[in-house]
Enzyme design. Sequence first.
Site, short mmCIF file in Angstrom:
data_model
loop_
_atom_site.label_atom_id
_atom_site.label_comp_id
_atom_site.label_asym_id
_atom_site.label_seq_id
_atom_site.Cartn_x
_atom_site.Cartn_y
_atom_site.Cartn_z
N LEU A 73 -21.91 -14.80 3.05
CA LEU A 73 -22.70 -14.11 4.07
C LEU A 73 -23.75 -13.21 3.43
O LEU A 73 -24.90 -13.23 3.82
CB LEU A 73 -21.79 -13.28 4.98
CG LEU A 73 -22.49 -12.43 6.04
CD1 LEU A 73 -23.21 -13.33 7.04
CD2 LEU A 73 -21.50 -11.52 6.76
N GLY A 74 -23.33 -12.39 2.47
CA GLY A 74 -24.26 -11.47 1.84
C GLY A 74 -24.46 -10.20 2.64
O GLY A 74 -25.56 -9.63 2.66
N HIS A 129 2.45 -17.55 -4.45
CA HIS A 129 3.43 -16.67 -5.08
C HIS A 129 4.73 -17.39 -5.44
O HIS A 129 5.54 -16.87 -6.21
CB HIS A 129 3.71 -15.45 -4.19
CG HIS A 129 4.50 -15.73 -2.96
ND1 HIS A 129 3.93 -15.86 -1.71
CD2 HIS A 129 5.83 -15.89 -2.75
CE1 HIS A 129 4.87 -16.09 -0.81
NE2 HIS A 129 6.04 -16.11 -1.42
N GLY A 168 12.80 -17.61 0.54
CA GLY A 168 13.02 -19.03 0.30
C GLY A 168 12.28 -19.90 1.30
O GLY A 168 12.01 -21.07 1.05
N ASN A 169 11.96 -19.32 2.46
CA ASN A 169 11.15 -20.03 3.46
C ASN A 169 9.68 -20.09 3.06
O ASN A 169 8.91 -20.86 3.64
CB ASN A 169 11.24 -19.36 4.83
CG ASN A 169 12.37 -19.89 5.68
OD1 ASN A 169 13.33 -19.17 5.94
ND2 ASN A 169 12.29 -21.14 6.08
N SER A 170 9.27 -19.26 2.10
CA SER A 170 7.86 -19.21 1.72
C SER A 170 7.36 -20.59 1.34
O SER A 170 7.96 -21.29 0.52
CB SER A 170 7.67 -18.26 0.54
OG SER A 170 7.87 -16.93 0.92
N ASP A 177 -3.20 -17.03 -0.92
CA ASP A 177 -1.79 -17.20 -1.30
C ASP A 177 -1.32 -18.62 -1.02
O ASP A 177 -0.21 -18.85 -0.56
CB ASP A 177 -0.89 -16.19 -0.59
CG ASP A 177 0.52 -16.16 -1.20
OD1 ASP A 177 0.67 -16.56 -2.37
OD2 ASP A 177 1.47 -15.77 -0.50
N THR A 228 4.78 -17.56 5.19
CA THR A 228 4.36 -16.82 4.00
C THR A 228 5.12 -15.52 3.78
O THR A 228 5.47 -15.20 2.64
CB THR A 228 2.85 -16.50 4.09
OG1 THR A 228 2.13 -17.72 4.10
CG2 THR A 228 2.40 -15.67 2.91
N ALA A 229 5.40 -14.77 4.81
CA ALA A 229 5.98 -13.45 4.61
C ALA A 229 6.73 -13.01 5.86
O ALA A 229 6.56 -13.58 6.95
CB ALA A 229 4.89 -12.42 4.27
N ILE A 230 7.57 -11.99 5.68
CA ILE A 230 8.27 -11.38 6.80
C ILE A 230 8.09 -9.88 6.73
O ILE A 230 7.82 -9.31 5.67
CB ILE A 230 9.79 -11.71 6.79
CG1 ILE A 230 10.44 -11.21 5.48
CG2 ILE A 230 10.01 -13.19 6.98
CD1 ILE A 230 11.95 -11.35 5.47
#
Length: 507
Positions: free
Chosen positions: A309-310, A148, A252-254, A178, A270-272
């Site tokens: 896996l299916g 992102h 900005g840490n992403s 991501d 990635t997220a907070i």
Amino acid sequence: MPGFRMPRFPTPRFPLTRVPRAFSRIAVAAVVALGLGAGGAALFVQSSVAQNAAPAAPAAPAVRVPTSKAEITLSFAPVVKSVVPAVVNVYASRIVAQPSSPFGDDPLFRRFFGGGDGLRGPTRQRQLQSLGSGVIVDPSGIIVTNNHVIKDADAVRVALADRREFDADIVLKDEKTDLAVLRIRGAQGTFPALTLGDSDKLEVGDIVLAVGNPFGVGQTVTQGIVSALARTQVGITDYQFFIQTDAAINPGNSGGALVDMKGNVVGINTAIFSRSGGSIGIGFAIPANMVRQVVDAARQGGVIRRPWLGATLQTVTADIADGLGLDRPEGAIVTAVVAGSPAAKAGLEVGDLVVSVDGVEIDDPDSFGYRFATKPLGGTVALGIRRGEETLSLAVALVQAPEVPARDARNLDGVSPFAGATVMNLSPAVNDELRLPGDRKGVAVSRVAANSIAAQVGFVAGDIVLEVNGTAIDTTAQLAKLTARRAPVWRIAVEREGRVLQIALRG
């Protein structure tokens, strides 16, 4: 100062040892009275034990102040010094055409006046920028960041901690995790790089450091602990399996590094979770073992190949657990098996309860998906199964899902309700990517552009187009042909999450 609270330190608790009523002749007891006063009490400490008395319990570690300069100067600085040079700032930019009229880019406005793209009028170009972080994971200049951060970017530039700046090429983008991989363009020499650690060895309570560029203020290091592992109900990526930390993570840490005390990368921030936009001590990082798979794919040509896996799995709720006679909800229950798939060939059946992957317990379909997807192709994986009163181990082959028929992805445009949607032919590979039931055929929506007509109508990724104006849809080529010309009325049948939706729109 408003909002500031002084830290409260716990009152030291000393181990109390009861003095026996009688002592042998060789026993010597010392009694120390502390804090005597009016109505005061004495604290008795036994300094030796009578013969034949039970051994005393081990004393709790004494609380003491630092006694040497080395203890006073304990610091994370050595780890930080080894990590910071390999964490970069990522600047992504893209050029968009912005209409001069505030209504020129509104698809409903244009449709109201009976016009198409030609009514947009004069446009002006505008540069949009995004800021994030990245981690150099190979001395040749390979960088991993979040998808992102660089999504839809026309140009990417990275800045190192030593203030050197380089243009970077996008080698791989993986929306499912991501994650994205960059390569420094025209790199000469070597760059400082970090090692991807084994995230499966992390434990709750381990100390970790988060390094990145929050709010664009410059490279920043924050410290915390691993708050939880295997978070699966976060809703960020297709593979719901995250490390949770209380190290301060902000916008900005992403794409930045989450490292352990050895300086190894254990996750990519990635997220907070936040109601205000700032850190409240709940941050999420993609485990390094998932990151490694994406980086390896970038090194081997930029195509990610994951095992298939299916079979379709469902979360075991409290009611289902009760019906299965389980003490608690655990594992994932099989609800469908695709004929001819690795699951079918291994003997997996509807109703089986999958409880482990190569001996590692799983709690739900998301944790299974992570454990299974991070296995390399080739060989087999052992699935722990409960079938009624039996406990079984099934060896499932780790092979890639076949893409038959070819996906033939098409970006639909024009004046139909599908304008702005990307569609693909369904196959085992596409079904697996979009997390659709394995027995579906036809055409699926894989992506919907923001602010497009398809988005206005309400199409979402994962929709299966069944019928348009009375014609059953079998291929993307057929759908593109049907929607290339205007129709007075659009009647569309779409399957979404197992339900068939009927849509009627004016042309």
